[in-house]
Design a protein around this motif. Structure first.
Motif, PDB file in Angstrom:
ATOM      1  N   ASP A 130       5.474  21.600 -13.364  1.00  0.00           N
ATOM      2  CA  ASP A 130       6.674  21.078 -13.915  1.00  0.00           C
ATOM      3  C   ASP A 130       7.340  19.750 -12.937  1.00  0.00           C
ATOM      4  OD1 ASP A 130       6.628  22.124 -16.468  1.00  0.00           O
ATOM      5  OD2 ASP A 130       8.138  23.820 -15.839  1.00  0.00           O
ATOM      6  N   GLU A 131       7.472  20.302 -11.677  1.00  0.00           N
ATOM      7  CA  GLU A 131       7.918  19.385 -10.724  1.00  0.00           C
ATOM      8  C   GLU A 131       6.979  18.078 -10.560  1.00  0.00           C
ATOM      9  OE1 GLU A 131       8.625  19.172  -5.817  1.00  0.00           O
ATOM     10  OE2 GLU A 131       8.192  20.984  -6.776  1.00  0.00           O
ATOM     11  N   ARG A 132       5.662  18.312 -10.464  1.00  0.00           N
ATOM     12  CA  ARG A 132       4.641  17.162 -10.404  1.00  0.00           C
ATOM     13  C   ARG A 132       4.898  16.230 -11.604  1.00  0.00           C
ATOM     14  NH1 ARG A 132       0.423  20.140  -9.095  1.00  0.00           N
ATOM     15  NH2 ARG A 132      -0.004  20.503 -11.286  1.00  0.00           N
ATOM     16  N   ASP A 133       5.061  16.823 -12.889  1.00  0.00           N
ATOM     17  CA  ASP A 133       5.070  16.195 -14.062  1.00  0.00           C
ATOM     18  C   ASP A 133       6.540  15.448 -14.043  1.00  0.00           C
ATOM     19  OD1 ASP A 133       4.494  15.439 -16.731  1.00  0.00           O
ATOM     20  OD2 ASP A 133       6.327  16.433 -17.228  1.00  0.00           O
ATOM     21  N   ALA A 134       7.657  15.965 -13.463  1.00  0.00           N
ATOM     22  CA  ALA A 134       8.994  15.355 -13.460  1.00  0.00           C
ATOM     23  C   ALA A 134       8.730  14.214 -12.409  1.00  0.00           C
ATOM     24  CB  ALA A 134       9.939  16.126 -12.800  1.00  0.00           C
ATOM     25  N   LYS A 135       8.024  14.344 -11.520  1.00  0.00           N
ATOM     26  CA  LYS A 135       8.098  13.129 -10.328  1.00  0.00           C
ATOM     27  C   LYS A 135       7.158  12.044 -10.827  1.00  0.00           C
ATOM     28  CE  LYS A 135       8.463  15.262  -5.799  1.00  0.00           C
ATOM     29  NZ  LYS A 135       7.958  15.368  -4.554  1.00  0.00           N
ATOM     30  N   ARG A 136       6.046  12.405 -11.566  1.00  0.00           N
ATOM     31  CA  ARG A 136       5.388  11.210 -12.487  1.00  0.00           C
ATOM     32  C   ARG A 136       6.193  10.488 -13.466  1.00  0.00           C
ATOM     33  NH1 ARG A 136       0.191  10.003 -12.840  1.00  0.00           N
ATOM     34  NH2 ARG A 136      -0.649  11.921 -11.810  1.00  0.00           N
ATOM     35  N   ARG A 137       7.029  11.315 -14.142  1.00  0.00           N
ATOM     36  CA  ARG A 137       8.039  10.598 -15.095  1.00  0.00           C
ATOM     37  C   ARG A 137       9.043   9.565 -14.386  1.00  0.00           C
ATOM     38  NH1 ARG A 137      11.234  14.390 -17.377  1.00  0.00           N
ATOM     39  NH2 ARG A 137      10.147  16.117 -16.222  1.00  0.00           N
ATOM     40  N   LEU A 138       9.357  10.375 -13.304  1.00  0.00           N
ATOM     41  CA  LEU A 138      10.363   9.422 -12.502  1.00  0.00           C
ATOM     42  C   LEU A 138       9.784   8.152 -12.056  1.00  0.00           C
ATOM     43  CD1 LEU A 138      13.268   9.238 -11.059  1.00  0.00           C
ATOM     44  CD2 LEU A 138      12.307  10.581  -9.251  1.00  0.00           C
ATOM     45  N   ILE A 198      15.619  15.747  -9.898  1.00  0.00           N
ATOM     46  CA  ILE A 198      14.982  14.770  -8.706  1.00  0.00           C
ATOM     47  C   ILE A 198      15.701  13.631  -8.992  1.00  0.00           C
ATOM     48  CG2 ILE A 198      12.885  13.883  -8.050  1.00  0.00           C
ATOM     49  CD1 ILE A 198      11.411  16.078  -9.227  1.00  0.00           C
ATOM     50  N   ASN A 199      16.316  13.197  -7.793  1.00  0.00           N
ATOM     51  CA  ASN A 199      16.975  11.650  -7.863  1.00  0.00           C
ATOM     52  C   ASN A 199      16.003  10.980  -6.984  1.00  0.00           C
ATOM     53  OD1 ASN A 199      19.560  12.563  -9.023  1.00  0.00           O
ATOM     54  ND2 ASN A 199      19.918  13.611  -6.818  1.00  0.00           N
ATOM     55  N   GLY A 200      15.684   9.635  -7.622  1.00  0.00           N
ATOM     56  CA  GLY A 200      15.004   8.775  -7.314  1.00  0.00           C
ATOM     57  C   GLY A 200      15.301   7.485  -6.950  1.00  0.00           C
ATOM     58  N   ARG A 201      14.881   6.695  -5.782  1.00  0.00           N
ATOM     59  CA  ARG A 201      15.706   5.378  -5.483  1.00  0.00           C
ATOM     60  C   ARG A 201      14.374   4.637  -4.875  1.00  0.00           C
ATOM     61  NH1 ARG A 201      20.596   3.755  -3.002  1.00  0.00           N
ATOM     62  NH2 ARG A 201      20.191   2.105  -1.467  1.00  0.00           N
ATOM     63  N   ALA A 202      14.271   3.463  -5.553  1.00  0.00           N
ATOM     64  CA  ALA A 202      13.362   2.583  -4.964  1.00  0.00           C
ATOM     65  C   ALA A 202      13.914   1.206  -4.731  1.00  0.00           C
ATOM     66  CB  ALA A 202      12.194   2.393  -6.098  1.00  0.00           C
ATOM     67  N   ALA A 255       0.882  -1.177  -0.208  1.00  0.00           N
ATOM     68  CA  ALA A 255      -0.010  -0.202   0.040  1.00  0.00           C
ATOM     69  C   ALA A 255       0.867   1.067  -0.074  1.00  0.00           C
ATOM     70  CB  ALA A 255      -0.866  -0.050   1.344  1.00  0.00           C
ATOM     71  N   PRO A 256       0.561   2.271  -0.914  1.00  0.00           N
ATOM     72  CA  PRO A 256       1.361   3.415  -0.930  1.00  0.00           C
ATOM     73  C   PRO A 256       1.096   4.435   0.402  1.00  0.00           C
ATOM     74  CG  PRO A 256      -0.590   3.491  -2.375  1.00  0.00           C
ATOM     75  CD  PRO A 256      -0.581   2.284  -1.857  1.00  0.00           C
ATOM     76  N   ASN A 257       2.069   5.002   0.703  1.00  0.00           N
ATOM     77  CA  ASN A 257       1.934   6.032   1.810  1.00  0.00           C
ATOM     78  C   ASN A 257       2.329   7.373   1.730  1.00  0.00           C
ATOM     79  OD1 ASN A 257       4.567   5.444   1.922  1.00  0.00           O
ATOM     80  ND2 ASN A 257       4.992   4.362   4.008  1.00  0.00           N
ATOM     81  N   THR A 258       2.866   7.642   0.430  1.00  0.00           N
ATOM     82  CA  THR A 258       3.284   8.894   0.025  1.00  0.00           C
ATOM     83  C   THR A 258       2.693   9.173  -1.363  1.00  0.00           C
ATOM     84  OG1 THR A 258       5.343   8.320  -0.867  1.00  0.00           O
ATOM     85  CG2 THR A 258       5.392   8.878   1.526  1.00  0.00           C
ATOM     86  N   VAL A 259       2.809  10.505  -1.697  1.00  0.00           N
ATOM     87  CA  VAL A 259       2.477  10.673  -3.225  1.00  0.00           C
ATOM     88  C   VAL A 259       3.248   9.979  -4.146  1.00  0.00           C
ATOM     89  CG1 VAL A 259       2.168  12.550  -4.824  1.00  0.00           C
ATOM     90  CG2 VAL A 259       1.177  12.851  -2.847  1.00  0.00           C
ATOM     91  N   ASP A 260       4.620   9.999  -3.923  1.00  0.00           N
ATOM     92  CA  ASP A 260       5.528   9.449  -4.934  1.00  0.00           C
ATOM     93  C   ASP A 260       5.371   7.891  -4.781  1.00  0.00           C
ATOM     94  OD1 ASP A 260       6.680  11.589  -5.368  1.00  0.00           O
ATOM     95  OD2 ASP A 260       8.393  11.315  -3.692  1.00  0.00           O
ATOM     96  N   SER A 261       5.092   7.134  -3.781  1.00  0.00           N
ATOM     97  CA  SER A 261       4.939   5.848  -3.642  1.00  0.00           C
ATOM     98  C   SER A 261       3.510   5.411  -4.202  1.00  0.00           C
ATOM     99  CB  SER A 261       4.741   5.181  -2.249  1.00  0.00           C
ATOM    100  OG  SER A 261       3.779   5.888  -1.345  1.00  0.00           O
ATOM    101  N   PHE A 262       2.433   6.266  -4.111  1.00  0.00           N
ATOM    102  CA  PHE A 262       1.037   6.022  -4.976  1.00  0.00           C
ATOM    103  C   PHE A 262       1.535   6.087  -6.434  1.00  0.00           C
ATOM    104  CE2 PHE A 262      -2.440   8.047  -7.394  1.00  0.00           C
ATOM    105  CZ  PHE A 262      -3.449   6.854  -7.164  1.00  0.00           C
ATOM    106  N   LEU A 263       2.388   7.036  -6.966  1.00  0.00           N
ATOM    107  CA  LEU A 263       2.631   7.305  -8.409  1.00  0.00           C
ATOM    108  C   LEU A 263       3.415   5.880  -8.642  1.00  0.00           C
ATOM    109  CD1 LEU A 263       3.722  10.729  -8.767  1.00  0.00           C
ATOM    110  CD2 LEU A 263       1.514   9.738  -9.444  1.00  0.00           C
TER     111      LEU A 263
END
Length: 167
Positions: free
Chosen positions: A139-147, A99-103, A46-54
């Motif tokens: 632009d930030e929201r779109d970048a997070k979605r792309r990431l 934006i650096n991402g790590r999963a 289950a996601p707990n943040t906006v990033d994890s939801f995406l």
């Protein structure tokens, strides 16, 4: 007198593909391949943040919608992002961000409790901050979605490459 034969050079990749099929190579989406075997059989955390939801949203598109019962595997995913200034003007204004991402992920069998696959995927995206506040936030929201889409693609690719996931 010998001359260069272009046909032999052009046929080398074909020969490599045929040789690859003899050493256990199988297409991911072939009947019984890991792509078709995983679809609809993975319960996502289950996601707990906006990033994890995406991220979970993108994973559900690739692995099938999750449900709480009757799934063969459980995929736990932890995601973290870090925003850094990438382009700063001489007047100390930031024009671009990265934006650096790590999963981190682990796929566990519900039947045996054994971890079938695990790992960490990383990537980055950039966006412009040269416009208005509203456009920068968009632009930030779109970048997070792309990431999150990029990270989910990497996770799914690693899962598909994992041996012994077929039933």
């Amino acid at each position: 007198m010998s001359s260069f034969d272009r046909r032999k050079v052009l046929l080398m990749p074909l020969a490599a593909c045929l040789a690859g099929s003899a050493c256990g190579f199988e297409p991911v989406y072939a009947p019984g391949g890991s792509g078709s075997e995983l679809f609809g059989r993975v319960e996502l955390s289950a996601p707990n943040t906006v990033d994890s939801f995406l991220l979970v949203e993108n994973l559900e598109q690739k692995l099938g919608r999750s449900a709480t019962s009757g799934k063969d595997y459980k995929l736990n995913v932890q995601v973290a992002t870090d925003i850094q200034a990438a382009a700063i003007t001489t007047t100390n204004e930031t024009n671009r961000y990265t934006i650096n991402g790590r999963a981190e992920f682990s796929l566990r069998s519900n039947e045996t409790g054994q971890i079938m696959a695990s790992g960490t995927v990383t990537d980055f995206v950039g966006y412009s901050a040269a416009g208005s506040t509203v456009s920068t936030l968009a632009d930030e929201r779109d970048a997070k979605r792309r990431l999150m889409s990029i990270l989910s693609d990497q996770i799914v690719n690693r899962l598909y490459a994992t041996p012994d996931l077929t039933a």
